[in-house]
Enzyme design. Structure first.
Site, PDB file in Angstrom:
ATOM      1  N   ASP A   1       5.641  -3.005   1.991  1.00 14.43           N
ATOM      2  CA  ASP A   1       4.911  -4.264   2.864  1.00 14.43           C
ATOM      3  C   ASP A   1       5.489  -5.401   2.224  1.00 14.43           C
ATOM      4  O   ASP A   1       5.912  -5.508   0.836  1.00 14.43           O
ATOM      5  CB  ASP A   1       3.613  -4.021   2.708  1.00 14.43           C
TER       6      ASP A   1
ATOM      7  N   GLU B   1       0.468  -3.284  -0.473  1.00 12.02           N
ATOM      8  CA  GLU B   1       0.037  -3.768  -1.829  1.00 12.02           C
ATOM      9  C   GLU B   1      -0.174  -5.253  -1.650  1.00 12.02           C
ATOM     10  O   GLU B   1      -0.731  -5.800  -2.587  1.00 12.02           O
ATOM     11  CB  GLU B   1       1.647  -3.723  -2.439  1.00 12.02           C
TER      12      GLU B   1
END
Length: 467
Positions: free
Chosen positions: A88, A152
């Site tokens: 991400d 994250e």
């Protein structure tokens, strides 16, 4: 150093660049949760890309952990070495020379959001594991697992879930920091706060709304505010005040006047919230302007507090919270704010030295609560500290020294999966002297450094299996 491993990585350099370019094209910013895509469809697409690449490279063990995390594994031993990267990314922001989701190559660099943080290191790790497989290196009683997460940047719930379901590795690293490595990280506390406007301002100019910030670990580079004056002449006076303020301070705020209403568009410079001093906070620019307008009532008191206790500082010094130890210095970053005529909600990110972890929240409360600010929630991330003689630290230091010939003294920066996964530390991927482009415009990675990353990761994986 395993020369055969390095040669295999060099042979696959073109494939690595192509693979990273393809992954960068997926705008895997956090999105609306959907069935089969808990962090949004683009993050799920990135996860699928990683799994498809693992299968293409001939790995037999490619696992989807409930659409949050994937892992690609090689080896059959009872012990596990884990490498934890994330797929991400933060939003692209403004100011790019090349398309942020283009994955284009210019001047021996691959450009795009995620090339450094953290898609590039994931691809380098996967091709490092592929080289170990292709070389047939003996792993003894170990297996090596490359793990890709998708949350994250927005709280690490993915890796908390992974550890609860799949357990922790015996040893490993996350390629999401600075070389040589970090033996510790500062703690990360997010404070979610509210402040009601119980007394309206009596001034002619009123603040109708203010909004800025998307990702909590990113210095916001855009924010907007809507003001209303008593008449059109007052609105024009506000616009002139904004122009004077920007000329004096260097902030970039654009006023748009429509009748009595003035919309202020603030433009800053995004940066990672672990280094907020590298950015320009667009929300702070608006608050500091408003603090000069002499507002009274509740909003006036808040603006006075902000100017006196926070202002443009990023070290907590005005709050009396400036601290430093071997883990680094405290940093303070305003991440998000939403304000209307009833009150405001805001989030700040404090990164704190290890030795301050038990006192920081009490000290912050003592500053904000007397003003009427309520801390509604605290999201405190785990912090850790490895001894310098720990086998993991010693092994990674040895690999780094052998491949680079440079000093391997561990550092202390980052806010990584090492705070959610036991038994790992950050190892790479930003080299000393290389500009840190995480969360910034023109994020890009030098291809030669990208290939060296893979060599370092592969040799580190293999070295950890030999202990």
């Amino acid at each position: 150093m395993v020369e055969a491993l390095n040669r295999c990585i060099e042979k696959n350099a073109g494939e690595m660049v192509e693979a990273l370019s393809g992954l960068v094209k997926i705008p895997s910013v956090y999105g609306q949760p959907q069935p089969g895509a808990p962090y949004g469809v683009e993050s799920r697409r990135a996860l699928q890309y990683a799994m498809d690449l693992g299968k293409k490279l001939g790995f037999e063990t490619v696992v989807n952990v409930d659409d949050q995390v994937c892992y690609i594994e090689y080896g059959t031993g009872s012990k596990q070495i884990g490498v934890f990267a994330h797929l991400d990314i933060v939003p692209e922001g403004d100011g790019w020379t090349y398309p942020p989701f283009g994955g284009e190559v210019h001047n021996n660099r691959i450009y795009g959001r995620g090339t450094v943080d953290n898609k590039g290191p994931f691809i380098a790790s996967l091709y490092a594991l592929y080289a170990i497989k292709e070389c047939g290196l003996p792993l003894g009683d170990y297996r090596i697992r490359v793990v890709g997460g998708t949350n994250e940047e927005k709280g690490m719930d993915d890796m908390k879930y992974y550890v609860a379901k799949c357990g922790a590795p015996d040893a490993g690293f996350t390629p999401d920091g600075l070389y040589p490595m970090s033996f510790t990280e500062r703690g990360i506390n997010y404070y979610f706060m509210s402040y009601p406007f119980t007394q309206p301002s009596t001034k002619a100019v009123k603040v109708i709304s203010l909004k800025g910030g998307e990702i909590l670990n990113m210095v916001p580079d855009r924010a907007t505010a809507v003001l209303e004056a008593a008449d059109e002449a007052g609105a024009q006076a506000v616009a002139q005040a904004v122009a004077d303020y920007c000329a004096r301070t260097g902030w970039e705020i654009t006023p748009t006047v429509e009748g009595k209403r003035i919309t202020l568009a603030s433009k800053g410079l995004c940066a990672h919230s672990c280094t907020p001093f590298n950015g320009k906070n667009a929300i702070v620019a608006l608050l500091m302007f408003l603090a000069e307008q002499g507002l009274d009532g509740s909003i006036g008191r808040f603006l006075d507090f902000f100017r006196e206790k926070i202002g443009q500082t990023t070290d907590g010094s005005l709050l009396g919270m400036k601290r430093e130890d071997e883990c680094g210095k405290l940093t303070f970053s305003l991440s998000k704010m939403e304000l209307d005529e009833q009150g405001l909600h805001w989030v700040v990110n404090i990164r704190l030295p290890y030795t301050y972890k038990d006192q920081v929240t009490a000290d912050f409360r003592a500053q904000v609560e007397p003003v009427g600010i309520t801390i509604d929630d605290v999201d405190a991330h785990h912090t850790y500290r490895f001894p310098m003689d720990h086998p993991l630290i010693q092994t990674l230091r040895g690999v780094y020294e052998e491949l680079t010939g440079k000093d391997s003294t561990p550092g202390h920066e980052g806010g990584t999966y090492a705070q959610a996964v036991p038994n790992i530390v950050p190892f790479g991927s930003i080299f000393p002297g290389t500009p840190d482009l995480c969360h910034r415009p023109d994020e890009s990675v030098d291809i030669d450094e990208f290939i060296l990353d893979a060599k370092l990761f592969g040799n580190a994986m293999y070295a950890l299996t030999q202990k």
